[in-house]
Design an enzyme around this catalytic site. Structure first.
Site, PDB file in Angstrom:
ATOM      1  N   HIS A 220      18.293  -8.005  72.264  1.00  0.00           N
ATOM      2  CA  HIS A 220      18.573  -7.312  71.005  1.00  0.00           C
ATOM      3  C   HIS A 220      19.149  -5.924  71.289  1.00  0.00           C
ATOM      4  O   HIS A 220      20.186  -5.533  70.744  1.00  0.00           O
ATOM      5  CB  HIS A 220      17.279  -7.187  70.197  1.00  0.00           C
ATOM      6  N   GLU A 221      18.503  -5.185  72.177  1.00  0.00           N
ATOM      7  CA  GLU A 221      18.935  -3.811  72.469  1.00  0.00           C
ATOM      8  C   GLU A 221      20.316  -3.762  73.097  1.00  0.00           C
ATOM      9  O   GLU A 221      21.119  -2.885  72.797  1.00  0.00           O
ATOM     10  CB  GLU A 221      17.920  -3.134  73.388  1.00  0.00           C
ATOM     11  N   HIS A 224      23.041  -3.674  70.637  1.00  0.00           N
ATOM     12  CA  HIS A 224      23.338  -2.328  70.148  1.00  0.00           C
ATOM     13  C   HIS A 224      24.130  -1.539  71.192  1.00  0.00           C
ATOM     14  O   HIS A 224      25.044  -0.791  70.852  1.00  0.00           O
ATOM     15  CB  HIS A 224      22.043  -1.593  69.818  1.00  0.00           C
ATOM     16  N   HIS A 230      22.718  -4.018  62.902  1.00  0.00           N
ATOM     17  CA  HIS A 230      21.817  -5.085  62.499  1.00  0.00           C
ATOM     18  C   HIS A 230      22.515  -6.120  61.628  1.00  0.00           C
ATOM     19  O   HIS A 230      23.539  -5.857  61.006  1.00  0.00           O
ATOM     20  CB  HIS A 230      20.615  -4.515  61.760  1.00  0.00           C
TER      21      HIS A 230
END
Length: 496
Positions: A220-221, A224, A230
């Site tokens: 997930h990170e 980014h 998101h």
């Protein structure tokens, strides 16, 4: 997360459908306060007022922002703080805001290179070093499988993506909050700290359904760190809240794949997996479009906006407002969220009409009021609304006629006193009594040793006071009257 981001967790794939809203009794004051903080962090561009406060223009009301959050999570859109909404707010999640343009950061930052390096500076004791190495590589491979970008692990030196496991305050102005809170945070692509990814060492890092699964959080990170924001799709890796899913054979969900490919393009192998690549591909060279001839000596259409990445940056004023930090300069302000959602810039008049410049500012959280000083008068602000009866002259605040401008102001929460700086002296204003304390003004250099002779801007953050003069800044422990460290104003702007 754009610029820096604080991740409270990460959600993945296949979630049970959310129930409709369940009627509940009136929420407690504690629940209202927690909801305010949640909405301010994740669903508001500038801040969220208390339920009964008056907000208009670019600032949403509490109910409007709550509806935005409920719609985002598929809840009944009631604008009421019901049990289902409170349950979603209590879930572990990523700390980056859910309000963003599309699924990318503003300006679509990206890595303009074919190979991005990464380095793991320190490791968690929860897992073996080899397990961490393999897991980080596996998480990055989710992306290199579908975009024309490769990742290279380097054992030393400065990498594009620096990875650490640290607890609490770890030097980036976004301290972690202990176990079961923010799991990790990352910074959007860019020079210096851009792309760096930090994991909260207070969490229990695992490769199983228990604790915080490192693969899912890292994947997930890294989304980014590659420029993804998101997603509203509940089965997406970049959905805001965390839920464990089986990681065996895990591939990047379609929504995330489409989002990252929109930035970097499609890797040849993933675009045509059954076809061998052409050994001698012909480059697709675009035909340049004719550009209009510039007019001779064009006149500037507007004043240049201030550059937040100038290392000699001088603040006009600074303050906290609704859990975010505001830095004012030349008729503009930058807003930095405490749980990081990037740096946002706006013109002061676009939020607070009638106020063109801010010389000094402070927030009194108990009265839910912000005071802006401009020249020889001051304003009372709540949200983006100027309170009735303002502006008022500085004499109403208790200053003598000789004071025609306030340089800086800061409210000290532990004393309920506000410090007001003018030239080389300062006053202390008693918020409870509504008047200046006796015995003032006093010399700054005598009462605050180590911060210098004057103050341009001041604010409180995480229990410390920050005093700026010129481009330099001092982090100060007020109770001990001690300098903690020296900084540059530029350090808050996430540019290096």
């Amino acid at each position: 997360m754009g610029g820096a981001l604080a991740v409270k967790t990460v959600t993945m794939v296949v979630m049970v459908a959310l129930c409709g809203a369940v009627p509940t009794t009136s929420p407690s004051q504690e629940e209202l306060s927690k909801a305010q903080v949640y909405l301010s962090q994740f669903f508001s561009d500038v801040g969220v007022s208390a339920p009964n406060s008056v907000w208009r223009s670019s600032l949403d009301s509490f109910e409007d922002t709550l509806r935005k959050m409920q719609e985002h999570f598929g809840l009944e859109v009631s604008g009421q703080l019901d049990a289902s909404t409170l349950e979603v707010m209590a879930r572990p999640r990523c700390g980056f805001t859910d309000v963003s343009a599309y699924s990318h950061f503003d300006g679509r930052p990206k890595w303009n290179k074919a190979v991005v390096t990464y380095r793991i500076i320190d490791y968690t004791p929860d897992l073996s070093q080899s397990d961490v190495d393999a897991t980080i590589a596996k998480a990055l491979k989710l992306y290199s499988d579908v975009i024309p970008l490769d990742f290279k692990h380097i054992p030393r030196g400065t990498a594009d993506i620096m990875i650490t496991f640290k607890a609490q305050d770890h030097g980036d102005f976004s301290p972690f909050d202990g176990k079961n809170g923010v799991l990790a945070h990352a910074f959007a692509p860019g020079e210096g700290i851009g792309g760096d990814t930090h994991f909260d060492e207070d969490e229990n890092w695992t490769l199983t359904p228990a604790g915080a699964n490192l693969f899912l959080v890292a994947a997930h990170e890294f989304g980014h760190a590659l420029g993804l924001g998101h997603s509203k799709v509940q089965t997406a890796l970049l959905y805001p809240t965390y839920q464990y899913v089986n990681t065996e054979g895990y591939v990047l969900p379609d929504d995330d794949r489409q989002g990252v490919q929109a930035i970097y393009g499609v890797r040849a192998a993933s675009a045509q997996p059954t076809t061998k690549p052409d050994p001698n591909p012909q480059p697709n060279i675009p035909v340049p479009k004719p550009q209009p001839r510039p007019e001779p000596n064009p006149k500037p259409t507007s004043e240049p906006t201030p550059d937040r990445c100038n290392r000699n940056l001088v603040f006009d004023a600074a303050t906290s407002i609704q859990s975010s930090l505001y830095f004012f300069k030349d008729g503009y302000f930058w807003m930095r969220r405490s749980s990081w959602g990037g740096i946002r810039m706006k013109k002061i008049q676009s939020v607070w009409p009638g106020i063109s410049k801010v010389d000094a500012a402070y927030e009194n959280k108990k009265s839910n009021t912000v005071i802006f000083f401009e020249g020889n008068h001051y304003w009372g602000i709540r949200g983006n609304t100027v309170l009735p009866g303002y502006p008022k002259p500085l004499s109403d605040f208790g200053f003598p006629p000789s004071v025609t401008k306030v340089d800086a102001a800061v409210h000290v929460s532990i004393t309920s006193k506000t410090l007001l700086f003018v030239n080389n002296r300062y006053w202390s204003y008693n918020e409870r009594m509504g008047r200046m304390d006796d015995g003032y003004p006093k010399l700054i250099s005598v009462e605050f040793p180590g911060i210098g002779l004057r103050v341009d801007a001041a604010f409180e953050n995480q229990g410390y006071l920050y005093f700026s003069y010129g481009s330099s800044q001092t982090e100060y422990h007020y109770a001990r009257r001690r300098v903690i460290r020296n900084l540059l104003n530029h350090d808050w702007m996430d540019c290096n």
